[in-house]
Design a protein around this motif. Sequence first.
Motif, PDB file in Angstrom:
ATOM      1  N   ARG A  98     -25.956  14.729 -37.602  1.00 32.76           N
ATOM      2  CA  ARG A  98     -25.431  13.565 -36.877  1.00 32.76           C
ATOM      3  C   ARG A  98     -24.108  13.915 -36.191  1.00 32.76           C
ATOM      4  O   ARG A  98     -23.866  13.512 -35.044  1.00 32.76           O
TER       5      ARG A  98
ATOM      6  N   SER B 240     -28.422   6.316 -32.689  1.00 34.52           N
ATOM      7  CA  SER B 240     -28.167   6.846 -31.347  1.00 34.52           C
ATOM      8  C   SER B 240     -28.343   5.705 -30.360  1.00 34.52           C
ATOM      9  O   SER B 240     -29.318   4.968 -30.434  1.00 34.52           O
TER      10      SER B 240
ATOM     11  N   TRP C  47     -14.102   6.646 -34.830  1.00 33.89           N
ATOM     12  CA  TRP C  47     -15.275   6.927 -35.660  1.00 33.89           C
ATOM     13  C   TRP C  47     -15.792   5.692 -36.378  1.00 33.89           C
ATOM     14  O   TRP C  47     -16.919   5.672 -36.890  1.00 33.89           O
TER      15      TRP C  47
ATOM     16  N   GLN D 133     -23.286  13.853 -32.205  1.00 36.89           N
ATOM     17  CA  GLN D 133     -22.208  13.087 -31.598  1.00 36.89           C
ATOM     18  C   GLN D 133     -21.378  13.935 -30.647  1.00 36.89           C
ATOM     19  O   GLN D 133     -20.961  13.478 -29.581  1.00 36.89           O
TER      20      GLN D 133
ATOM     21  N   PHE E  14     -19.108   4.753 -34.829  1.00 41.01           N
ATOM     22  CA  PHE E  14     -20.236   5.540 -35.347  1.00 41.01           C
ATOM     23  C   PHE E  14     -20.688   5.021 -36.705  1.00 41.01           C
ATOM     24  O   PHE E  14     -21.881   4.800 -36.950  1.00 41.01           O
TER      25      PHE E  14
ATOM     26  N   LYS F 105     -22.697  13.216 -22.085  1.00 38.84           N
ATOM     27  CA  LYS F 105     -22.801  12.008 -22.892  1.00 38.84           C
ATOM     28  C   LYS F 105     -22.163  10.850 -22.136  1.00 38.84           C
ATOM     29  O   LYS F 105     -21.082  10.996 -21.576  1.00 38.84           O
TER      30      LYS F 105
ATOM     31  N   ASP G   3     -14.078  12.740 -27.755  1.00 40.81           N
ATOM     32  CA  ASP G   3     -14.972  12.999 -28.878  1.00 40.81           C
ATOM     33  C   ASP G   3     -14.304  12.765 -30.229  1.00 40.81           C
ATOM     34  O   ASP G   3     -14.948  12.284 -31.166  1.00 40.81           O
TER      35      ASP G   3
END
Length: 802
Positions: free
Chosen positions: A395, A712, A218, A399, A221, A473, A177
């Motif tokens: 957001r 997403s 990141w 995530q 993202f 996820k 993550d």
Amino acid sequence: MRFPRTIPAFAGLALATPAIAEIDFVHQVVPVLKEHCSECHAGEKAEGGFSMNHRDLFLDDDTAVPGKAHESYFIDLIHDPDPDYQMPPDDMPRVPAEQIAILEQWVNEGMKWEPGFTFATPTYEPPFKPRRPELPEVTGGKDHPVDRIIDAYLAARNLENPQPIDDSTFLRRVSLDLTGLLPNPDRVRTFLEDKSPNKREAIIDELLADEVAYTEHWLTFWNDLLRNDYDGTGFITGGRTQISEWLYQSLKENKPFDAMVRELIAPADTASAGFINGIKWRGTVSAGQTLPIQFSQSLSQSFLGINMKCASCHDSFLDRWKLEDAYALAAIYSDESIELHRCDKPTGETATAAWLFPEIGNIDPAAPKEERLKQLAGLMTHPENGRVPRTMVNRLWGQLMGRGIVHPLDAMQTEPWNEDLLDWIAAEFQENGYDLKHTLRLITTSAAYQSGTPAHGESKETTDYTFEGPLPKRLTAEQYVDAIWQITNSAPASYDAPVARGVVDPGLVRKLSFESSWIWGPSAKPGPPPHGEKILLRRDFSPKSKVRSAGIIAAADNAYVLYLNGRKIMDGSKWSELDAAPIANSIKPKNQLLIVAENRGPKPNVAGAFCAVRIEYEDGSDEIILTDETWQVSETVPTGSRAGQWKLNELTWTAAVPVSIPQWKEATDKRIGATLARASAGSDYLIRAALLKADDLMRALGRPNRDQIVTSRPSELTTLEAVNLATSENLIQSLKQGAEQLIGERTSTELIEEVYLSTLSRYPTESEMSFAAEALGEAPDEAIITDLLWAITMTPEFLIVR
């Protein structure tokens, strides 16, 4: 025994292929249902007990059966000729045949429903200004703010708290993550053996402090959110520019989010201007694709959680935003007056620059464009603007937790499942300087984040969602590819993103700012070389001592492929651009550089190749290797792309010929220092998938082309993904490379343990060890170890973050 080449993760799943011309729910289905059904079955009306306000209600009692229009009761009623049963009733107009066909196709395609859409009259209006609610009392000894709010939420519903996860699950989850990478086996062993009570907070801080790993995870993202990429629509024609270097550096230095927003909306230079400038499409475009309308849509979606695409064509079917609102934002960006178009037809009205929430101020429509953008940037980051921070933390929560507090993420008009939780985290985000890492730490240190996933699995799309722990996820395309490269040590040697991965010293840039030197083969002496000529350039070298870092840059007129020690490093076909790659991990005691250079074009023309290697040694000294007359050239190029198998000793070699064309030097020399310094600085880090252009495997795994903003990615499995995972030659080659490295002094038991720790971040169970040991035997070969790696990386436990 061999592990079967099947895909356990997909066993028993029905993988449907989409229809060629898929129905558009908003623009085709909604108008039909509104015209013929909403008077009796929407809003407060539910005649006959049937309401179509939400998809869940529509499906009650088999009124509709997704995928089966012939079994759907409402379709039968529309067709029914009996006036006592037909719908709409006999005193209302019949549904035309073409509209019935739309409804039937919609049902057969699965009844896709726009996330957040409802036929009900909206009763919820989110607060605009910031709000920090009072925290509930501490219960169960958990004083973390997030847990205090969620514990009160669960208690009010008589629900039990989700169970905490074990250390192995936590370490894998938080590593993926926060950095997108698996913890290596040594890190897993150390963490599992650590008995300190604060070890979870310590690993979170360690992961967030890893600037490069954090940034490059990141980046995926943010590239999705800001539709930034390294190739695609608009780049070739100059109708689109990257913000990659600005974005990478912003994440690396943990730039405050409000500063990022200001620099994106009112850019001081071209580094961050690509976001608001959108994509200039070639040819004639519709009114909804113009640059000002793209600005309106992008700004609204990324920072306000508003889907403005619908309102850019007509008043939105999804929420309260009107055509005038979309054009008011567009007028802030537009260089000239802009006429409203409704469904691509001009209305005769002129848009006035304005912003959506005038309670904290507005835009001066008479101000110059640059000033209007600055005013908008100020309003977006105004202390009394709670909408932007709410959108951002929602957001981030999505995530990390698999679902936003508001769902969908781009429907921030929707009521959150816990308003206090959203508002408290958003206020904390604002009051702590819009610090993204602070908010990520806040969430990941909570017991809520560190709890198990619901036993029933995915429930993201339900309208009556209840928090029961983080949702599972899927690994993103980039996470999956990175994980394979990690496990097998098969990452590429170069990347596409124009970014400096390590810390680049300005002094080093100046030191490396030397002139280029170009070479070619014997045909360059009389010149120009014949068109279509291919030559092979060669340079052998040995490092003087232990290497700390190393980088390489290259260019050619017209094209080249560069190999180091038989391994392809990079290629290029633009003489005006410098390609770069870190190569420290590829350098051996004896090394060989090979460049296959080609002179393209319809007739003889100038040709040249340039390459520079910088090697930094542990003692601080460095060495530069340049293309010059010390290189050798062969006018014969071996066939095949596996340079390691070429029989170079059988070729005729002569000295390379120096060549010089002013245009080459003018285009490249000014960039040599910065490009070579960046390649050297980043040489210690694993190349990440987020830095590469998408390939077939990444696209199959859900990486978007980023012509549109993506907030997403799809969670469903597809046939294309299954096929690619089963047949990807690149994937199999990576696994073979990993298998080669595992063969050695380890016993089968030690090898199995290493594989499980590196892939699943845990030790194998007794039954897993027994089965794998039997399959591997006493002396496992490359093929069976490849099978083991393949089998484990296809399991749901590997593919899903739980």
